[in-house]
Design a protein around this motif. Structure first.
Motif, PDB file in Angstrom:
ATOM      1  N   ARG A 291       0.827  -1.208   0.000  1.00  0.00           N
ATOM      2  CA  ARG A 291       0.000   0.000   0.000  1.00  0.00           C
ATOM      3  C   ARG A 291       0.858   1.254   0.000  1.00  0.00           C
ATOM      4  O   ARG A 291       0.547   2.243  -0.673  1.00  0.00           O
ATOM      5  CB  ARG A 291      -0.934  -0.015   1.206  1.00  0.00           C
ATOM      6  N   ARG A 292       1.963   1.210   0.757  1.00  0.00           N
ATOM      7  CA  ARG A 292       2.854   2.369   0.800  1.00  0.00           C
ATOM      8  C   ARG A 292       3.515   2.600  -0.560  1.00  0.00           C
ATOM      9  O   ARG A 292       3.621   3.737  -1.034  1.00  0.00           O
ATOM     10  CB  ARG A 292       3.914   2.165   1.874  1.00  0.00           C
ATOM     11  N   ILE A 293       3.944   1.537  -1.195  1.00  0.00           N
ATOM     12  CA  ILE A 293       4.591   1.671  -2.497  1.00  0.00           C
ATOM     13  C   ILE A 293       3.612   2.224  -3.532  1.00  0.00           C
ATOM     14  O   ILE A 293       3.918   3.155  -4.285  1.00  0.00           O
ATOM     15  CB  ILE A 293       5.164   0.311  -2.935  1.00  0.00           C
ATOM     16  N   LEU A 294       2.415   1.661  -3.565  1.00  0.00           N
ATOM     17  CA  LEU A 294       1.424   2.120  -4.541  1.00  0.00           C
ATOM     18  C   LEU A 294       1.027   3.568  -4.291  1.00  0.00           C
ATOM     19  O   LEU A 294       0.844   4.341  -5.240  1.00  0.00           O
ATOM     20  CB  LEU A 294       0.203   1.209  -4.496  1.00  0.00           C
TER      21      LEU A 294
ATOM     22  N   LYS B 169      -7.922  -1.865  -3.761  1.00  0.00           N
ATOM     23  CA  LYS B 169      -8.193  -1.449  -2.386  1.00  0.00           C
ATOM     24  C   LYS B 169      -7.776   0.002  -2.160  1.00  0.00           C
ATOM     25  O   LYS B 169      -8.468   0.759  -1.474  1.00  0.00           O
ATOM     26  CB  LYS B 169      -7.463  -2.366  -1.413  1.00  0.00           C
ATOM     27  N   GLU B 170      -6.633   0.364  -2.720  1.00  0.00           N
ATOM     28  CA  GLU B 170      -6.163   1.743  -2.569  1.00  0.00           C
ATOM     29  C   GLU B 170      -7.140   2.720  -3.226  1.00  0.00           C
ATOM     30  O   GLU B 170      -7.448   3.772  -2.661  1.00  0.00           O
ATOM     31  CB  GLU B 170      -4.766   1.880  -3.190  1.00  0.00           C
TER      32      GLU B 170
ATOM     33  N   LEU C 273      -0.565  -7.228  -6.291  1.00  0.00           N
ATOM     34  CA  LEU C 273      -0.571  -5.829  -6.712  1.00  0.00           C
ATOM     35  C   LEU C 273      -1.950  -5.390  -7.199  1.00  0.00           C
ATOM     36  O   LEU C 273      -2.415  -4.303  -6.856  1.00  0.00           O
ATOM     37  CB  LEU C 273       0.472  -5.608  -7.810  1.00  0.00           C
ATOM     38  N   SER C 274      -2.598  -6.203  -8.002  1.00  0.00           N
ATOM     39  CA  SER C 274      -3.902  -5.819  -8.552  1.00  0.00           C
ATOM     40  C   SER C 274      -4.920  -5.606  -7.451  1.00  0.00           C
ATOM     41  O   SER C 274      -5.656  -4.606  -7.436  1.00  0.00           O
ATOM     42  CB  SER C 274      -4.388  -6.885  -9.537  1.00  0.00           C
TER      43      SER C 274
ATOM     44  N   GLU D 135     -16.106   4.283   8.303  1.00  0.00           N
ATOM     45  CA  GLU D 135     -15.063   5.215   8.735  1.00  0.00           C
ATOM     46  C   GLU D 135     -13.853   4.499   9.302  1.00  0.00           C
ATOM     47  O   GLU D 135     -12.716   4.906   9.059  1.00  0.00           O
ATOM     48  CB  GLU D 135     -15.649   6.179   9.775  1.00  0.00           C
ATOM     49  N   VAL D 136     -14.077   3.444  10.054  1.00  0.00           N
ATOM     50  CA  VAL D 136     -12.947   2.765  10.696  1.00  0.00           C
ATOM     51  C   VAL D 136     -12.308   1.713   9.800  1.00  0.00           C
ATOM     52  O   VAL D 136     -11.199   1.256  10.083  1.00  0.00           O
ATOM     53  CB  VAL D 136     -13.393   2.101  12.018  1.00  0.00           C
ATOM     54  N   THR D 137     -12.972   1.324   8.732  1.00  0.00           N
ATOM     55  CA  THR D 137     -12.393   0.329   7.832  1.00  0.00           C
ATOM     56  C   THR D 137     -11.883   0.920   6.537  1.00  0.00           C
ATOM     57  O   THR D 137     -11.276   0.214   5.740  1.00  0.00           O
ATOM     58  CB  THR D 137     -13.432  -0.758   7.494  1.00  0.00           C
ATOM     59  N   GLY D 138     -12.114   2.205   6.316  1.00  0.00           N
ATOM     60  CA  GLY D 138     -11.672   2.820   5.082  1.00  0.00           C
ATOM     61  C   GLY D 138     -10.273   3.380   5.175  1.00  0.00           C
ATOM     62  O   GLY D 138      -9.453   3.021   6.032  1.00  0.00           O
ATOM     63  N   ARG D 139     -10.014   4.314   4.286  1.00  0.00           N
ATOM     64  CA  ARG D 139      -8.687   4.899   4.186  1.00  0.00           C
ATOM     65  C   ARG D 139      -8.332   5.709   5.420  1.00  0.00           C
ATOM     66  O   ARG D 139      -7.166   5.821   5.805  1.00  0.00           O
ATOM     67  CB  ARG D 139      -8.639   5.802   2.949  1.00  0.00           C
ATOM     68  N   SER D 140      -9.321   6.279   6.075  1.00  0.00           N
ATOM     69  CA  SER D 140      -9.052   7.136   7.232  1.00  0.00           C
ATOM     70  C   SER D 140      -8.647   6.360   8.468  1.00  0.00           C
ATOM     71  O   SER D 140      -8.277   6.956   9.472  1.00  0.00           O
ATOM     72  CB  SER D 140     -10.301   7.966   7.547  1.00  0.00           C
TER      73      SER D 140
END
Length: 1492
Positions: A300-303, A359-360, A353-354, A1315-1320
């Motif tokens: 996730r960090r790389i993408l 997900k990102e 990766l896909s 909210e708790v399962t998303g990107r935030s």
């Protein structure tokens, strides 16, 4: 590729060789010539005495080991045949004598001072003086442990001496000393001092020329092996910061080094830092390294870094096409192409990766967060295929529907990037096809845009054929919305590139094979496509165009011909094709002549039009469709004069068909048939009227013939009016007599009473009833078309109206509207008693084909087409008796009789209403006794202000009122009666407001009609876009407010107007004086109140209203509904105050106005106050819809602070208003009838109260835990007593409150889970997580309190709701356990309380049982996976019935049955559980199918 990570670690270096034996240390005898030669060499190269001794020692040691340093002048040394034995001999000799070791190294240094000698020791040496080559002397010396470090250092120092060799492009390897030295460092079996060597090597690298530096860095894995990887990574990082040109060899080294997890992360961090600075040519290699080095922990960090920092420009290099030999391909040396290829291959090789990319993207919810690379990533995932292809399509659709992907992203991908998109063309085409096949409008619009973009970008024949083939596949799919979208795409492509489509038109002619399955809208699109192609081909003198048009004309002639195709479906297709041909060839701007014949285009079009008219003369429905299509054509296209002249002659037959002359305003001869006498109705011109409309005689003749001309009367008249306006500069002065002419209908003097009683006490026959209803029906549609035609003369859009001034026109139009209201009221009342199917007077797409064919086939057989009466007399009489006998809540009859009306009018003196057989005073109507009216009246009292429910079910058959008719709302008829009463006109305006509301219902986003590509149009045959409609009605807003004020004023204060005003105005309009007709002012005012509020709410909910082009309409609508008082007092809490005249100020003013309306409605109607509250909510929602997109596009601005404050202020006011309404007693008003409607209102009010309160979760907690438990389980003696201050919360309304609280609680939980399962989630740490955990605890409290109410309320529906919503709650709550586990250490006290609270969801439903069990085991896993002092104990699963008793098959004899009761008591007393030991009891009702 060197970037691919090795799956297995490289081989370990060989162990250091064992010490040599004593025999190996014995010196070997040397030939004399060798020794002499060595001495000679030494003498030639020697320096001072010390150097000579060192050199002698060096020569001696080598000679003793078997090495001849100079066997041949200029040749490399000669080594023994066994180099390993030679090395062991040197190692044994040098390891025992340190002084000899130092002299040996010094001698080697002295020997290699000259480049020739250095080169000789670096090149492969001969073995025993032969020609076979082996290892070099330097290589063997590097494998001697005692001297390796010194030799390495010595060779490293020699490298800078040969840097000048790289000035002229470099030397071959055999002559490049520096590269030879580096080559000797590779693949050594061991390194004695790896750290020191690496340090010195990096110093040399830092000063090396670029080419040598890259070679050394790329060879590091072979040089150092697995030693000192950390030092190497750090050194490479430092070198990369100094020189970014070495990025490729650095990445090569990182890939080949066997790094541990920590060093691998350090290497990835180093690579990520280079994304912004690396050259474009190196970017593909960098991306490949990063993606192939990804792990589940760092992917996730790389993408994320790649997405944020990658500059994807799409610039193609000048040497774009280098190799054209490959068939079908043109390889492109493009940076972006290489980047895409690197990404695609990485996604293909690395499965995680896909999924990580999707997900990102799913975690991004703002449009500004997305870039072009996101679209390409989805395309690449789709290109690789596999199981992720469908996921990529769904993700793309989701982003489009959420508004995150805009068209500009796709334009940047496609426009100008032909060579880049070329390799991925099939994927783009597949994705576009998927979007076009979606039902959602946003996705379909994107599909259309992508198809047109691809067609414009790819000009080659192959690509365009593929695009057209895909579109034809969509068209042949048979899916309505997909066919509609594909045809829209075809029209766009054809309109822009018609000439380019002509050569490949054969690929789309297959569309003509699907004509049978198309509805009208799609037929128009098909014919438009082919007409555009034919016209473009003809203008370019292309023979293909002639064939296209000839084929099209042949098809249309066959469809329009009555001989070849008697089916109405094909006639419809022929009519639509004819009109499209006429519009294309018959326009004034069309080409003058047609290439294949001597006829002009206009003559060709006219001949086809004549053929269609002739084929439709005997069939009403096709003729109506043809007239309607001609109306639209004349309004939108300027036709050639020859066509206009023929249409004018054709509609000129209207007078001979439908009109008859009058003598001094009277019929010369009265017509009578079937016992019904005719009479003139509604004569507005009196004795000067020259003609009348022959409705009744034509109806009589239609019963004897096979068809009725009355069916196409309205459409032909409207066509006549359009032709009159076209030929008379917009004026209708030539047909103005038709507006006031009377209508020949059944006699109203005694026929209306005969319809009720019957002549001589006998009721009318079914045929007579049908004649009366049909005549009224045709009269209604005639008046509607009169309003449609003449309303265009008063709205200010027609410039030349000299003959018929508006002063005379407006009163006549108002009178005709009064006639229309009366006739529709009568027909609706008759249809209640005698339901029948009315004939269709406009073409409806939903009813074409078989239904029309059946009707016309019946006529063709000679059978009379009298519709059958559809009612059952016995059932109707039973229903009527029940309606009369059943009283309402106040003891009054639901349906007043005619006696009530006569008594109210003063015609009857008695004060009581007797039964049907009682006698009384006579009424003021002659020829009819009171007892006859009261006993035989089947209609009862007819209130023409009521909504015509029976007519609405068949409204699609009526001729529609056009939008221009709504302008009548702004006019008023002159008051020549006894007094001026605005309420007398309010029923007329109510009729128009209802029609306005029906049009808005069609345009509303919530309308089901807008979800399909239906051919229904806003005003029947006038195809009007939403934006045009809004601009046409913007002048009505002030009139709507005026009528709303009148209705509110009457409902609040009443009226002292004359009771006979409506009657006098009705008589002045020519309406008959009927005793059973009434107008309830209260009903009219209430209906106006509701309809205006409905219209306002629907207008505010239209998405097109917020477009930039329609914002002026929005401002006008808000300005029209502003309060009289200033808003300073209302807005004093908003800081900063909105600027007067701004959109914020106008929204606040409209809210204040309707809030005042609601406050007034409190005094007389709970229902009307509820409607006002719903309108307030629509204002707030509209305000939010307007401000949020601006904030997303433009970011935070200073002027938006006022908008945010105003939105928050209005939300709080809305919550207060809803609470105020909940505190009212809804049962006090007599007008509020029916618990169902009242329950719906209370549900809506409660939802608004919860949604707009300051803290919904806290309010839910309060209501569920404190307020709702106070409601008793059964109706008390006094059901109107307020429960905790809420009169709306009674035992009857408990279920509504119970369901709403469950639904809102689930909604809050769902939002929290997102909210708790998303990107935030990554940003929710520490104290930031505490509010969310508290909110989760509140939701637990609510669901526990609601489920516990099952103990008090034993209704099945309450238990069913607990099961349904409780199971859903459990399923969603399980999704937050990962979050709770992350936050357990920081907030374990709160988590234990909410996680282990007894959430008793007891159910007979297995799904809820499974959810409960999953919940328990998740709790157990949570406590076991986190360190705490708590223990977990779970008892046995017990099956209980609804009363809480253990099922007999589950009863235990060990006394455990008492445990549940104790735990239930403890749960009621205290919800908290001690920290020492926490126990959970599972109470599951289980399945009781056997018991039940």
């Amino acid at each position: 590729m060197v970037f691919l990570q090795r799956s297995a670690p490289p081989n370990r270096r060989k162990r250091r060789p064992a010490p040599v034996s004593d025999d190996d240390l014995q010196p070997r005898s040397q030939p004399r010539h060798v020794a002499a030669a060595a001495v000679a060499t030494e003498g030639s190269d020697g320096g001072d005495e010390g150097s000579e001794r060192d050199f002698t020692a060096f020569i001696s040691v080598l000679a003793d080991a078997g090495c001849t340093l100079l066997a041949t002048p200029g040749a490399p040394p000669s080594l023994p045949a066994d180099p390993h034995r030679f090395g062991r001999c040197l190692e044994g000799r040098l390891s025992v004598d340190p002084s000899l070791r130092s002299r040996f190294v010094a001698g080697f240094s002295a020997y290699t001072r000259t480049p020739q000698n250095l080169k000789r020791v670096l090149i492969p040496a001969s073995q025993d003086g032969g020609f076979r080559k082996g290892e070099s002397l330097a290589r063997i010396l590097l494998l001697v442990a005692p001297i390796q470090a010194q030799i390495l250092l010595l060779l490293l120092e020699k490298i800078p001496e040969h840097f000048d060799a790289y000035g002229n492009g470099g030397l071959p390897l055999k002559d490049d000393v520096a590269r030879l030295i580096v080559k000797h460092f590779m693949w050594l079996d061991f390194l004695v001092d790896a750290e020191g060597f690496i340090e010195k090597l990096m110093e040399v690298v830092s000063i090396s020329p670029p080419q040598l530096k890259k070679e050394i860095v790329g060879s590091l894995p072979e040089i150092i092996g697995e030693q000192c990887n950390g030092t190497v990574v750090t050194a490479l990082d430092r070198l990369l910061q100094e020189d970014s040109e070495i990025i490729l060899p650095v990445l090569d080294s990182f890939s080949n080094l066997n790094l541990d997890e920590q060093l691998q992360e350090q290497a990835i961090t180093t690579a990520l830092s280079c994304i912004r600075t690396v050259e474009a040519d190196h970017m593909p290699h960098l991306l490949r390294f990063l993606l192939l080095s990804s792990t589940p922990a760092n992917v996730r960090r790389i993408l994320s870094q790649i997405r944020e920092q990658l500059k994807f420009a799409g610039v193609i290099n000048s040497h774009a096409c280098r190799n054209n030999k490959l068939k079908g391909k043109s390889p492109v040396d493009s940076t972006d192409a290489s980047i895409l290829d690197a990404l695609r291959l990485s996604l293909l090789f690395k499965n995680i990766l896909s999924e990580a990319i999707l997900k990102e993207m799913n975690s991004l919810d703002q449009p500004r967060e997305h870039k072009v690379i996101d679209v390409w990533l989805i395309v690449l995932i789709h290109t690789n295929g596999g199981c992720m292809m469908k996921n990529s399509e769904r993700m793309l659709k989701k982003k489009i529907l959420d508004g995150c992907f805009h068209k500009v992203l796709f334009e940047q991908c496609i426009n100008g990037q032909r060579e880049l998109v070329k390799d991925y063309f099939p994927s783009f085409l597949s994705i576009t096809a998927y979007l076009l096949s979606c039902k959602e409008p946003q996705a379909k619009m994107f599909g259309i845009h992508l198809y047109t973009s691809l067609f414009e970008e790819f000009s080659d024949t192959y690509s365009r054929q593929e695009i057209l083939g895909a579109l034809v596949t969509h068209i042949g799919s048979g899916v309505g919305h997909e066919v509609c979208s594909a045809l829209e795409t075809m029209i766009l492509v054809t309109s822009k590139h018609a000439e380019q489509l002509v050569p490949i038109s054969s690929h789309i002619t297959g569309i003509l094979d699907y004509l049978d399955g198309f509805h009208e809208q799609n037929l128009r699109k098909v014919y438009e496509v082919f007409c555009q192609l034919a016209l473009a081909a003809y203008s370019s003198a292309n023979s293909i165009g002639s064939s296209i048009l000839n084929e099209l004309l042949i098809i249309i002639r066959k469809q329009a011909s009555s001989v070849g195709n008697p089916d109405i479906k094909y006639r419809k297709m022929g009519i639509i094709g004819t009109i499209k041909i006429v519009s294309t060839l018959g326009g004034v701007n069309a080409t003058a002549s047609y290439m294949s014949t001597q006829k002009s285009n206009g003559e060709e079009a006219l001949e086809l039009l004549k053929l269609s008219v002739d084929s439709c003369k005997l069939m009403s429905q096709p003729l109506i469709l043809l007239y309607d299509e001609l109306i639209v054509l004349l309004e939108s296209t300027n036709l050639q004069p020859v066509i206009i002249e023929w249409i004018s002659q054709h509609v000129g037959e209207f007078e001979s068909l439908f009109l008859s002359d009058l003598v001094e305003g009277q019929l010369p001869v009265k017509s009578t048939s079937n016992g019904i006498e005719g009479e003139l109705w509604m004569n507005l011109d009196g004795v000067v009227s020259p003609v009348c409309l022959n409705v009744l005689p034509l109806l009589f003749s239609s019963m004897e013939q096979c068809s009725s001309s009355l069916q196409f009367l309205p459409s032909q008249f409207l066509l006549l009016s359009i032709v009159e306006k076209v030929t008379n500069h917009g004026s209708l002065s030539g047909i103005d007599a038709l507006l006031g002419c009377p209508i020949h209908l059944p006699s109203f003097k005694d026929l209306m009473l005969q319809f009720l009683v019957g002549a001589d006490g006998k009721k009318l026959t079914d045929k007579q009833k049908w004649i009366i209803c049909s005549s009224i029906y045709y009269a209604i549609n005639w008046i509607r078309e009169l309003l449609n035609a003449f309303s265009t003369q008063i709205i200010g859009r027609v410039g030349s109206i000299s003959h018929f001034p508006s002063e005379e026109l407006v009163p006549k139009i108002m009178k005709r509207l009064r006639n229309l209201v009366l006739l529709e009221g009568l027909l609706n009342a008759y249809l209640k008693c005698y339901p029948l199917s009315l004939p269709e007077l406009r073409y409806s797409a939903e009813h074409y084909g078989s239904s029309f064919s059946r009707r016309d086939n019946t006529k063709s057989k000679g059978k009379k087409s009298t519709p059958s009466i559809l009612h059952d007399k016995n059932q109707k009489q039973k229903k009527d008796s029940m309606m009369v006998e059943k009283p309402d809540a106040n003891g009054k009859l639901r349906q007043p009789t005619i006696m009530d009306v006569l008594r109210r009018a003063g015609a009857i003196e008695s004060q009581e209403v007797s039964s049907a057989g009682s006698s009384g005073a006579t009424s003021n109507r002659p020829h009819c006794q009171e007892n006859e009216i009261a006993g035989c009246n089947e209609l009862g009292l007819v209130d023409i202000s009521e909504k015509p429910i029976c007519l609405e079910s068949q409204r699609f058959k009526f001729r529609p009122l056009l939008v221009d008719c709504l302008s009548i709302l702004s006019f008023s008829e002159k008051q020549d009666s006894c007094c001026s009463d605005s309420l007398a006109e309010l029923p007329l305006h109510l009729y128009l407001i209802r029609d306005f509301n029906s049009k808005l219902e069609y345009l509303s986003p919530s309308s089901k009609l807008t979800t399909t590509c239906s051919v229904k149009t806003l005003a029947g045959y006038t195809r009007m876009a939403t934006g045009e409609f809004l601009n046409r009605v913007r002048s009505l807003f002030t009139s709507l407010k005026k009528h709303l004020d009148s209705a509110v004023s009457f409902l609040q204060y009443g009226s002292e107007s004359c009771e006979d005003h409506w009657k006098s105005s009705s008589l002045a309009a020519g309406n008959p004086d009927l005793p059973y007709i009434s107008v309830s002012k209260i009903s009219v005012a209430t209906s106006v109140f509701k309809e205006v509020l409905y219209c306002y709410s629907k207008l505010l909910s239209m998405p097109d209203l917020f477009l930039k082009t329609n914002l002026s309409v929005l401002r006008d609508m808000l300005e029209a509904f502003q309060p009289i008082e200033k808003l300073d007092q209302f807005l004093f809490t908003i800081k900063p105050l909105p600027t007067p005249g701004s959109i914020d100020y106008l929204y606040c003013g409209a809210f204040a106005f309707y809030e005042g309306i609601m406050d007034i409605a409190f005094s007389f109607s709970f229902t009307l106050a509820s409607e006002a509250l719903v309108t307030l909510e629509s204002i707030v929602n509209s305000y939010v819809m307007l401000t949020e997109p601006c904030r997303e596009r433009n970011g935070k601005r200073n002027d938006e602070e006022s908008s945010e404050c105003a939105v928050g202020f209005l939300r709080s006011r809305l919550a207060l208003s809803s609470r105020k309404l909940l505190l009212q007693d809804p049962c006090k008003e007599d007008s509020d009838k029916g618990n169902k409607n009242r329950g719906d209102m209370i549900q809506k009010i409660l939802q608004i109260y919860l949604k707009y309160s300051e803290s919904t979760s806290e309010l839910l907690d309060e209501l569920a835990c404190k307020v709702l438990p106070q409601v008793p389980s059964h109706r008390a003696t006094n059901t109107q007593e307020a429960m905790n201050g809420f009169p709306t919360l009674s035992p009857m309304m408990f279920l509504i409150w119970y369901r709403v609280l469950h639904e809102e609680n689930l909604s809050i939980l769902s939002n929290t889970v997102k909210e708790v399962t998303g990107r935030s989630r990554r940003y929710i740490q520490g104290e930031a997580a505490k509010p969310l955990i508290i909110k989760l605890r509140q939701t637990v409290n609510v669901v526990v309190a609601l489920v516990n109410m099952c103990k008090v309320h034993d209704k099945v529906v309450v238990h069913a709701m607990a099961v349904k919503y409780g199971g859903k709650y459990m399923d969603r709550f399980l999704k937050v356990f990962d979050f709770l586990q992350d936050q357990f250490q920081a907030h374990n006290d709160i988590i234990l309380e909410l996680g282990l609270k007894r959430t008793m969801v007891t159910s007979k439903v297995p799904a809820t049982k499974r959810s409960m069990e999953r919940f328990l085991f998740h709790v157990k896993a949570l406590l076991h996976s986190t360190p705490s002092n708590c223990t977990f104990w779970m008892g046995n699963l017990k099956h209980k019935d609804l009363s809480g008793q253990v099922v007999s098959s589950q009863v235990y004899d060990n006394g455990e049955d008492g445990m549940p009761q104790e735990m239930e008591n403890s749960d009621e007393d205290n919800n908290s559980i001690g920290p020492a030991q926490r126990a959970i009891e599972v109470e599951d009702l289980g399945d009781q199918q056997d018991d039940d």
